[in-house]
Design an enzyme around this catalytic site. Sequence first.
Site, mmCIF file in Angstrom:
data_model
loop_
_atom_site.group_PDB
_atom_site.id
_atom_site.type_symbol
_atom_site.label_atom_id
_atom_site.label_comp_id
_atom_site.label_asym_id
_atom_site.label_seq_id
_atom_site.Cartn_x
_atom_site.Cartn_y
_atom_site.Cartn_z
ATOM 1 C CG HIS A 378 -2.310 0.461 0.940
ATOM 2 N ND1 HIS A 378 -3.240 -0.326 0.309
ATOM 3 C CD2 HIS A 378 -2.938 1.644 1.181
ATOM 4 C CE1 HIS A 378 -4.375 0.329 0.200
ATOM 5 N NE2 HIS A 378 -4.219 1.534 0.703
ATOM 6 C CG ASN A 384 -2.265 2.121 -2.474
ATOM 7 O OD1 ASN A 384 -1.042 2.050 -2.527
ATOM 8 N ND2 ASN A 384 -2.880 3.053 -1.748
#
Length: 495
Positions: A378, A384
Amino acid sequence: MGTEAEPPSPPSPPAQQQEQANPPVWNAQNQKPARLYRLVLFFIAGSLTAWMFHAFSSSNLAWKLRQLHHLPTAHYLQTRDEFALYSVEELNAFKEFYDKSVSDSVGASFTEAEQTSINEALVSLRMAQDMYLTGKDDKAARLFEHALALAPRHPEVLLRYGEFLEHNQRNIVLADQYYFQALTISPSNSEALANRQRTADVVQNLDQRRLESLDSKRDALSAIHESNAALRRAKKEAYFQHIYHSVGIEGNTMTLAQTRSILETRMAVDGKSIDEHNEILGMDLAMKYINASLVQKIEITIKDILELHRRVMGHVDPIEGGEFRRNQVYVGGHIPPGPGDLALLMQRFERWLNSEHISTLHPVNYAALAHYKLVHIHPFIDGNGRTSRLLMNTLLMRAGYPPVIIPKQQRSKYYHFLKLANEGDIRPFVRFIADCTEKTLDLYLWATSDLPQQIPMLIQTESEAGERLAQMQSPNVAQRSSILEFYESGSGALP
């Protein structure tokens, strides 16, 4: 007779006279080698002891790692080394954190509400077993599902439901998944271990056969010439579909028609936010970057991933686009690494992404693992998921596969499988990506077939699906329905 006098002793040589005159000095010099010898022996003995202790500790730790899901070792996925998500260095770096996680989870106490749910689950479990023994399989199945919903991480529930699925429902893949989960929670559970030893090889063979089937469909699609008009239309439609579903997974409310209109006319849609427009435009930029540059590259670097993210976020948040996050974030129950660790973790990810080791992986496994590893780290404040899915499709395209569409209707299942991967078993997520890959291949093959009516790539609503199905004249309606149901139902299960 007088005693005979002893002859006088010969005079001592000068060296002996010096030694006799200074005996303490000679003894001290003689003791130095002995003392050094003892020190060497002590050092060797200590080294051997330390080595034996380390070997014992390592073997003991290895046994623990094979049993505990918290540590991503070779046992992490079908006990095959090529699926291990982390290197030995990473295991050592994260060992303390994982050991604490295990001890915390073992020592955790249940709230009154949780204990009530567990008690109710165990009652349902006993009733389910009674129904199963009396031949009432449908009722038993519902009771097992109820018990699992109440206590999804109770080893006994997972174990018994898995046995029911294996022996009654013939669903050995899901049964093996539950045995695996039971072992991660209770590593010393001998029944779960015995069951998993029985099912692991069978499931591995099934997964391998599935991948071989995907390769066959990929080869069939690759045999279609690029000039095929139906293939060009399918690719254009898939382009719109991919953007629509990828932003839809993140909560974008644009319809497919609105998404297509924005991409074709660059005109705003009334009643929709600027961010929703910009998310679509950012995905368009990123996909063009992949097609023009990234898919031809031999190696994918951190810079490439940053450039991909910069395009994804370019219209939404140009300041954060292409930059690692500088704050700690929280994603549901998952706590990603802190911002200070991102540079090192991304360097390791880059090495893994371009290592020789990945050549032993099937492209679908490789792409799914890359997706998971990146979204697990992440590295960005936002975007993401979109960046990870784009990276996954880049790797698939390099292997001759089309970009895979993950339907937004499968959002809950998609996140559920990511959660299972965080808990220790990434195989369900890999299988989900394989499902989506197969459906995408089927849609391309159908669109380029000689059928009188092409199958729609994806349908947004049930009413639209019914309208399209009514227009279809092909005799093979059952297979058409199964493909549509995959994108509409939310089950994601193969027919």
